[in-house]
Design a protein around this motif. Structure first.
Motif, PDB file in Angstrom:
ATOM      1  N   VAL A  67       0.841  -1.200   0.000  1.00  0.00           N
ATOM      2  CA  VAL A  67       0.000   0.000   0.000  1.00  0.00           C
ATOM      3  C   VAL A  67       0.880   1.256   0.000  1.00  0.00           C
ATOM      4  CG1 VAL A  67      -1.753   1.293   1.273  1.00  0.00           C
ATOM      5  CG2 VAL A  67      -1.955  -1.182   1.052  1.00  0.00           C
ATOM      6  N   LEU A  68       1.945   1.254   0.784  1.00  0.00           N
ATOM      7  CA  LEU A  68       2.873   2.387   0.785  1.00  0.00           C
ATOM      8  C   LEU A  68       3.418   2.646  -0.613  1.00  0.00           C
ATOM      9  CD1 LEU A  68       4.942   1.836   4.054  1.00  0.00           C
ATOM     10  CD2 LEU A  68       3.632   3.875   3.469  1.00  0.00           C
ATOM     11  N   ASP A  69       3.807   1.597  -1.291  1.00  0.00           N
ATOM     12  CA  ASP A  69       4.333   1.738  -2.641  1.00  0.00           C
ATOM     13  C   ASP A  69       3.280   2.344  -3.562  1.00  0.00           C
ATOM     14  OD1 ASP A  69       6.433   1.205  -4.668  1.00  0.00           O
ATOM     15  OD2 ASP A  69       4.892  -0.146  -5.480  1.00  0.00           O
ATOM     16  N   SER A  70       2.052   1.879  -3.438  1.00  0.00           N
ATOM     17  CA  SER A  70       0.965   2.401  -4.263  1.00  0.00           C
ATOM     18  C   SER A  70       0.715   3.882  -3.979  1.00  0.00           C
ATOM     19  CB  SER A  70      -0.300   1.579  -3.993  1.00  0.00           C
ATOM     20  OG  SER A  70      -1.384   2.100  -4.705  1.00  0.00           O
ATOM     21  N   ILE A  71       0.725   4.261  -2.704  1.00  0.00           N
ATOM     22  CA  ILE A  71       0.496   5.662  -2.329  1.00  0.00           C
ATOM     23  C   ILE A  71       1.659   6.540  -2.793  1.00  0.00           C
ATOM     24  CG2 ILE A  71       0.322   7.266  -0.376  1.00  0.00           C
ATOM     25  CD1 ILE A  71      -1.208   4.976   1.113  1.00  0.00           C
ATOM     26  N   LEU A  72       2.875   6.103  -2.525  1.00  0.00           N
ATOM     27  CA  LEU A  72       4.049   6.912  -2.844  1.00  0.00           C
ATOM     28  C   LEU A  72       4.260   7.067  -4.350  1.00  0.00           C
ATOM     29  CD1 LEU A  72       6.502   5.631  -0.082  1.00  0.00           C
ATOM     30  CD2 LEU A  72       5.166   7.750  -0.103  1.00  0.00           C
ATOM     31  N   ASN A  73       3.782   6.105  -5.137  1.00  0.00           N
ATOM     32  CA  ASN A  73       3.930   6.180  -6.589  1.00  0.00           C
ATOM     33  C   ASN A  73       2.655   6.648  -7.289  1.00  0.00           C
ATOM     34  OD1 ASN A  73       6.693   5.320  -6.897  1.00  0.00           O
ATOM     35  ND2 ASN A  73       5.995   3.351  -6.120  1.00  0.00           N
TER      36      ASN A  73
END
Length: 185
Positions: A20-26
């Motif tokens: 989820v962090l990766d999805s938010i940050l990208n």
């Protein structure tokens, strides 16, 4: 940003949180800001809320000026410090005047020049205060914006009320050194 929750970083995140962090940050946000500091503790909620939030913030039929006006009216209703801190500069960049935002922040009725801004404010405040929209106001808003955009506006208000509650419950604040926009109770 600070909050009363334990900080989740890439190093401390579990597998679902990292996804989820990766999805938010990208994604269009590009940062773990605001309510996501809390929601990341529940990756399923964060994932779902991110999709709804991206639509509400970037893809409704409302011009940015009007959606930011609705967001600030919601922030004032909930006295959400971080929501106001995040969205006031965006509203000004989008063309909402300082006089209007200051009136909303202090609980006064703004003096609008633009009829669409007045209508957004009236609809938002009537819904928050009476929990309904009168027939006359509904018909006026439907005529001005159309039903699809009116539905999107109500979704936007619901989403940003969720954001405000999350920010308030977990004491999320921006570390700006500036005074908070609303007096703490």
């Amino acid at each position: 940003m600070q909050s009363r929750l334990t900080e989740v970083t890439l190093a401390s995140a579990n597998g679902e949180q990292k996804r989820v962090l990766d999805s938010i940050l990208n994604g269009p946000r590009g940062n773990l800001d605001g309510p996501f500091l809390a929601w990341i503790h529940s990756p399923a909620l964060a994932d779902t809320a991110q999709a709804l939030g991206a639509f509400c913030r970037y893809h409704t039929g409302l011009p940015l000026r009007l959606s930011e006006l609705a967001i600030l009216t919601t922030a004032a209703q909930w006295q959400s410090q971080a929501e106001w801190q995040i969205h006031e500069p965006i509203a000004h960049e989008a063309g909402v005047s300082q006089a209007i935002t200051e009136a909303i922040r202090t609980g006064l009725e703004p003096k609008f020049q633009a009829e669409d801004e007045r209508l957004i404010y009236r609809l938002t405040t009537e819904l928050y205060h009476t929990k309904r929209i009168s027939d006359a106001l509904y018909h006026n808003a439907r005529e001005q914006f159309g039903e699809p955009v009116l539905v999107e506006l109500i979704g936007l208000l619901g989403y940003y009320a969720l954001v405000a509650m999350t920010l308030n419950a977990f004491s999320v604040r921006r570390n700006t050194g500036q005074p908070l926009p609303f007096t703490e109770r």
